[in-house]
Enzyme design. Sequence first.
Site, short mmCIF file in Angstrom:
data_model
loop_
_atom_site.label_atom_id
_atom_site.label_comp_id
_atom_site.label_asym_id
_atom_site.label_seq_id
_atom_site.Cartn_x
_atom_site.Cartn_y
_atom_site.Cartn_z
N CYS A 196 37.62 81.84 22.22
CA CYS A 196 38.38 83.07 22.47
C CYS A 196 37.79 84.25 21.70
O CYS A 196 37.70 85.36 22.23
CB CYS A 196 39.86 82.88 22.14
SG CYS A 196 40.20 82.41 20.44
N GLU B 89 53.27 87.25 16.94
CA GLU B 89 53.75 86.18 16.07
C GLU B 89 55.21 86.39 15.66
O GLU B 89 55.67 87.52 15.54
CB GLU B 89 52.87 86.10 14.80
CG GLU B 89 51.58 85.34 15.01
CD GLU B 89 50.52 86.16 15.75
OE1 GLU B 89 50.67 87.39 15.83
OE2 GLU B 89 49.56 85.55 16.26
N THR C 121 52.59 82.08 16.88
CA THR C 121 52.00 82.78 18.01
C THR C 121 52.68 82.37 19.32
O THR C 121 52.79 81.18 19.61
CB THR C 121 50.51 82.41 18.10
OG1 THR C 121 49.89 82.80 16.88
CG2 THR C 121 49.84 83.11 19.25
N CYS D 8 46.86 77.92 23.63
CA CYS D 8 46.03 76.83 23.10
C CYS D 8 46.78 76.05 22.03
O CYS D 8 46.53 74.85 21.84
CB CYS D 8 44.71 77.36 22.54
SG CYS D 8 44.93 78.45 21.12
N CYS E 208 45.05 87.55 22.16
CA CYS E 208 45.41 86.13 22.11
C CYS E 208 46.34 85.81 23.27
O CYS E 208 47.28 86.53 23.54
CB CYS E 208 46.10 85.85 20.79
SG CYS E 208 46.71 84.17 20.62
#
Lengths: 491, 491, 491, 491
Positions: free
Chosen positions: B299, B257, B189, B102, B98
Amino acid sequence: MMTQDEYVKSLRDMKTVVYYRGKRIENFVDHPAIRPHINSAALTYSTGKDGEIDENRTTLSHLTGKRINRFTSIHMTPEDLVMKVKALRGIAQKSGSCFQRCVGWDALNALYGVTYEIDQAKGTKYHENLVKYLLYIQDTDRMADGAMTDPKGDRSLAPSKQADPDQFLHIVERREDGIVVRGAKQHQTGAVNSHEIICMPGGAMGPDDADYAVAFAIQMDAPGIICIFGRQTNDDRKLEESDVDKGNACFGAVGGEALVVFEDVFVPWERVFMAGEYEFCGLLVERFASYHRQNYGGCKTGLSDILIGACATMSDYQGTSKASHIKEKLTEMSHLGETMYCCSLACSHEGTTNASGQCFVDPLLANITKLNVTRNVFELGRLAQDIAGGVIATLPSAEDLNDPEIGKYVQKYFKGVEGIATEDRIRIGRLIENLSSGTALVESMHGAGSPQAMKVMIARQMKLDKKKRLATDLAGITESEETAAAKARTV
Amino acid sequence: MMTQDEYVKSLRDMKTVVYYRGKRIENFVDHPAIRPHINSAALTYSTGKDGEIDENRTTLSHLTGKRINRFTSIHMTPEDLVMKVKALRGIAQKSGSCFQRCVGWDALNALYGVTYEIDQAKGTKYHENLVKYLLYIQDTDRMADGAMTDPKGDRSLAPSKQADPDQFLHIVERREDGIVVRGAKQHQTGAVNSHEIICMPGGAMGPDDADYAVAFAIQMDAPGIICIFGRQTNDDRKLEESDVDKGNACFGAVGGEALVVFEDVFVPWERVFMAGEYEFCGLLVERFASYHRQNYGGCKTGLSDILIGACATMSDYQGTSKASHIKEKLTEMSHLGETMYCCSLACSHEGTTNASGQCFVDPLLANITKLNVTRNVFELGRLAQDIAGGVIATLPSAEDLNDPEIGKYVQKYFKGVEGIATEDRIRIGRLIENLSSGTALVESMHGAGSPQAMKVMIARQMKLDKKKRLATDLAGITESEETAAAKARTV
Amino acid sequence: MMTQDEYVKSLRDMKTVVYYRGKRIENFVDHPAIRPHINSAALTYSTGKDGEIDENRTTLSHLTGKRINRFTSIHMTPEDLVMKVKALRGIAQKSGSCFQRCVGWDALNALYGVTYEIDQAKGTKYHENLVKYLLYIQDTDRMADGAMTDPKGDRSLAPSKQADPDQFLHIVERREDGIVVRGAKQHQTGAVNSHEIICMPGGAMGPDDADYAVAFAIQMDAPGIICIFGRQTNDDRKLEESDVDKGNACFGAVGGEALVVFEDVFVPWERVFMAGEYEFCGLLVERFASYHRQNYGGCKTGLSDILIGACATMSDYQGTSKASHIKEKLTEMSHLGETMYCCSLACSHEGTTNASGQCFVDPLLANITKLNVTRNVFELGRLAQDIAGGVIATLPSAEDLNDPEIGKYVQKYFKGVEGIATEDRIRIGRLIENLSSGTALVESMHGAGSPQAMKVMIARQMKLDKKKRLATDLAGITESEETAAAKARTV
Amino acid sequence: MMTQDEYVKSLRDMKTVVYYRGKRIENFVDHPAIRPHINSAALTYSTGKDGEIDENRTTLSHLTGKRINRFTSIHMTPEDLVMKVKALRGIAQKSGSCFQRCVGWDALNALYGVTYEIDQAKGTKYHENLVKYLLYIQDTDRMADGAMTDPKGDRSLAPSKQADPDQFLHIVERREDGIVVRGAKQHQTGAVNSHEIICMPGGAMGPDDADYAVAFAIQMDAPGIICIFGRQTNDDRKLEESDVDKGNACFGAVGGEALVVFEDVFVPWERVFMAGEYEFCGLLVERFASYHRQNYGGCKTGLSDILIGACATMSDYQGTSKASHIKEKLTEMSHLGETMYCCSLACSHEGTTNASGQCFVDPLLANITKLNVTRNVFELGRLAQDIAGGVIATLPSAEDLNDPEIGKYVQKYFKGVEGIATEDRIRIGRLIENLSSGTALVESMHGAGSPQAMKVMIARQMKLDKKKRLATDLAGITESEETAAAKARTV
């Protein structure tokens, strides 16, 4: 452009040779086993009402600039491809069955690009033939069938290696004015009620198969063409008087497939689009299959819309619509349907221009679309049968419902929620039966090719080498020459 | 626009309070547990090389016309939405994890439209605030986190009904110059390595919850903000010296996270985008969730590309790449990945303009996208582990591989095909382990909302009434008034 | 029979050579990475309390009539096989992880029957050796590992065709008093904490592979044996002080697999059960694999019981246990678990007596069992992660929970329903993480063989010819000689 | 015991009132729509040939010690239950359709135990009645239908709350010599060709529903009983002359379900087994449903054996049997079938003795069995249609095949591998169509109860509290009183 009525009327002028259940059917237009498929195809002729133009169902010819039925157009932009998918979903929501006309459209589009490329490579004039034919179709709005699937005999053998040379359609004679072909095309959706048929070779071929590398168009009532109309699930019910048990009385189910026999049929050169260029067969199949697989997330999602609605209605009628598991299943059905739709939209939006100037779907995503359809439609059917209940397998006949002696029992004991007409509950049950059984499912599996055909195309297009590089880069692998050599040996 | 290096450097100036494993981390930029996530986010700053502009990763601001990092833009056309999906797939193919950015982008876009609509309805000035903030972000290229998920305590209770009023982030004081907020956002995140955080309410709310209806932006190192960095699967390996066992040494796994605590944090009015307008919370959640769910077919398909490549490489290394079942599984993995991608593309291409002039994804199809992700990613992981073999669960450590005593045994007995370096096979195995286990899967399940949240949205948007009408029309049901009334009672 | 304590004590006397993370581990009994697996294996020594006999966990030796630990018995009746499955489920419900001892049990049982058949065919004395060894094991209650999987190198090549002749364990010398073997066995569950290891060839073999057709038993601390303990998902957490993040602090996860290297290990003839009889390798693999695949519907259902309970507890803690979708998912999990259990029970109840007088599971149904496990365990994990929520991927560490500065925030914001201790919620979350991630899943896929191995065995046993006859009879097909001949050519 | 011929002959003496397609069918025995179902049921009368006794199909009465048809026995041991499953699979392998007689067998067994328990609790004499009736059935070998499903009207309402009181079968008069009942039973498999019908209430009931709590047996031709025979998929084909298109010409498809109307039918007290004891309705349903769900892994696996064989034959005929994807799919089909079988075997082997001394299946595992059937049979159908190819949806009719004009084309173009008769290929295709479509699937979904009914029973029996304890113990959670109290509030 023809209206629905003009289309039906035009079929009456056809001399197509049609057999069904061992009998020659002279007036196939009014035959109850065939008429529903005609009604379904007629929906593609709904291009506007009372002088108004339906922008979705019509478009402007890229050749002439004139307004034409969209089903006769060449896709020039991704938007055209998207409009195709939306048109298919929209019509399917009305027909609840196959309306057949996409297959000829796809044949025209596949041949449009491939004839261009053959001509470029070979100096032939096939594209010119195709364009002339296209102008004729656009002008007359005639319905053309697209025919690819040969009987194939022993599937492990190439056309030229079959015990019976006719298991694949082929040229038996080349004359000055045209060619003579022999063989057959199978599973031909809408053949009986098309004006024309466009034939294409059914697979990649080698030099020995050159006579099988043949593409052409011809009118369905040309001498030597014989249609043998196939059976469908519950096809006898179409012959019944009452429409209660038919499920979809007006439009039938699936496409009305026929075996189309070519018993030495003459095709003039101006209608020939390939005659021996075997090295282009694979390309043509790929083009046609991709355009055709694009469709399935359109029309099948349209059918799933009806099926979902039918299940929701059945739940209302039976008093189960508040149960959480029913809501969950309806939502899952919607998920399965819209997933197919997404795939069709995606392969359309991602379309690209090919050498002929036409827009071609993304072939990888088109194959993804159809592979999802071969699964989701079955799961939709399973969920529908779960929601509907066992009643759809044990419903008595319309004759019982209306019987003076026992009709009262059927009325009484097949009633659902108070206030709902028993007949309405039966009708919805029969519609669910129609949409979730037999022929409807098989068509979702094999129409536009069987799952294995998609897998072969996906495997070919999934860019495994690029993906391997992504992985080795990320894993910190710097391949030595020795490693690269070892891998090259194993692949 | 910042470069990758400038981004990393800019983080060194942040005074963000970060805790990990019970310790305050002063220099989080160089901390081995956090740095991979920074490397991943930095990829969003790859906007061109050597003076060249990357048209995909940058765009023109619709406000100023200046070239900006695409991650700071407002989507104005379906093409913008499609470019988003393609950018996400492209970056994921590089990061294998990740890259976090976004979520803030989606927050900006969700708030852009919703603040406009609040202002229209309420005469407030939130949109003006948002636009000013957007200009600041576009100008500085700062990375903003988007924060929606509250801890929620007892999930069966509304914010105002919780035993602890802080289980949802809320306004504790309204001052002349701004508001003071308390509570926390979970699963954030990229929080630690963002410059800013944009908070939004986490669900539909009622009048009693007005203080919880709060949206704002603030810098991550504002007084009162505390980040507690969570654990991930195999997070200890990030602390090891050798990078062999890390799987994805450079970019880590998933998003890094954190729990972000707001201990009476002051937010000036100019950074407030909602403060009490509870009736718009549902809309904001729907907008943000839809934009965010759109991403997952971008993704996650990028990640699946790597996973497929890693499995193909592993097969090469082990001598199994010619087995038909391996080919079949790789093809199936591609099918699962591309299906997700199709959904993301479809909801983007079908985007429509909303009141603010911005382009919004098709919300039904965006939810379909993410629901497929919650299934397909798991099946991809299962197939990957099937292909990789049991070795990925029993590989010895890098210390063993390099040990002077026993390293030779590891070298010898974990070798695959002759000529392949054992370390390379281990590296690929570890990458597969990384991509198919634990945190990576959980994120696919719950990131952008849990499956049940999608189902609720799908159920709401599936137009059941229209579908019912399609079915009853086709079944030949003309509903009597009595029938209509009965159905109305049951639904 | 040994008690749990005696078992642990007995391990302290072993001189087994164990490496982990690049270090020789002298006291492996108390090493935190290994001890949980010992605790788990120790549960197989719970054969009764306070002088009472546990009838499930013990049985009478069919050789001596003395009471023995069931894990050292030969199955003589279907009831024995059923008791095995129930014992496995029962212990797994306590351990939450692999307790390792079934594999040696299965090795003894597989060799018991096959040595009998080799002796019958070849006039050898292997069965006598095996029986003597069995008596020793029954008498001492020593734990034996069963070892079948060779490193295999290039999987497309036979043992004798490998570039490195040691990729499969083999005889390098035949001496008067015994044999000397070289090679390794991979993925050896429980190897480190077993007293003995029983080696078997890993596949069907041909005449060239005769030296690879070797089966024997030897103590784990025999000269030349080296264990390299593998890594597991989150194995570092086992080294932490707090047990909060471990998920299953006492028993770990999965089985503690090791690479077991045989560096010219001497085995006396009395411990040799096969030495060159390559034509019996296939049979031995089939027997061992079938006995071993039988188990997976026992132990994995036991693990699924815990996982279901953990998810239900998490739902209670979070206030979601009344949601219909949660109930539905828990029910589905139970369905998936009990389906595996049904298969294990069925292949046991349908066991039949073989030539040696022992009872053999139904091999078709045993393979069905394991194939279901390779799917259901993954779906169980997926559903568990769905129910648990994203929190299991982002939980902070135990150090954070107990930190004087920030512990209060973790306490506050990871709390669920009022009255539930935050630590309890975290503990359940960590248990779900442990049971649904990484190594635990991989073991379900590849332990006792990979899915493709089951498919090969199912295909071989599915009696296709009989099924074809059923179909042709029912279809009214009377095959002509010509038809029969044609079919014979195609099959 | 009757022979097959005697059974058919005995039906000729019945005066059962049968309607089909709006007509009273006087000679139902020879009616082509009904005869196949009679042929199928007759297979249950194959209890031995030429004086030999078939030990599988017969057993000794536990009441009299005399040899009886197994379909009239009470299960006294797990072995009896296992023999039941094997008998069902064996007969299904011959019939390829439902042979109907299990349902009356299950009714007898369910009532045997429950009447015993009612009598124990209430001092009634129902068990005596049941035993007398059982002796009569064992002595005469009469076929009894078992009837549980009421029409149910609005499914959200209890029997006594329905707008029409007859939507559930109920007592309308209690006379000195017996009771009078009114209502109907739906989906009654084999009703038309049974000698007797045994009725039971269809759900748990409350005090207001006491008149609906009624169980009894009566001959099918008793005054007031009317059968309305339902439609099936392709039922018209049963009326055709040629047997080529029938798929399974001899035995039809599924069970020949009928609506059985009870128009004030008198039942003497000696045939009454429950009359008002509403509190035992739930128990009776659970018993009957469990016994009935046990069956489905027997008979449906038998059907899957034929379907697999048919697909393998079709592959031989078409030249595809060497393709790896075909082998893979056949193996998967076998896996799906044997999984169902395992479940049936397991719930049988695990049967336990109840108060009456009879053996009862494990009810949890019996429900697991049927829930697998509601999924696996559909997937079997999907795979079968995949293997078979589109041809099964487009085959022309037998009339075409034999037509003097066009028969030659059908012969030529539906031929597969050289040497195979085209008719044989068509016959196998029609058999696959028969087994994978419509009614056959619906029956697998709803026979013995719909999936949701299984889920309710699984949820009730999955021992969630025990599982929670396993989890909390392992997670190291010692629940405080406060925690326990909090959880009690949330559950």
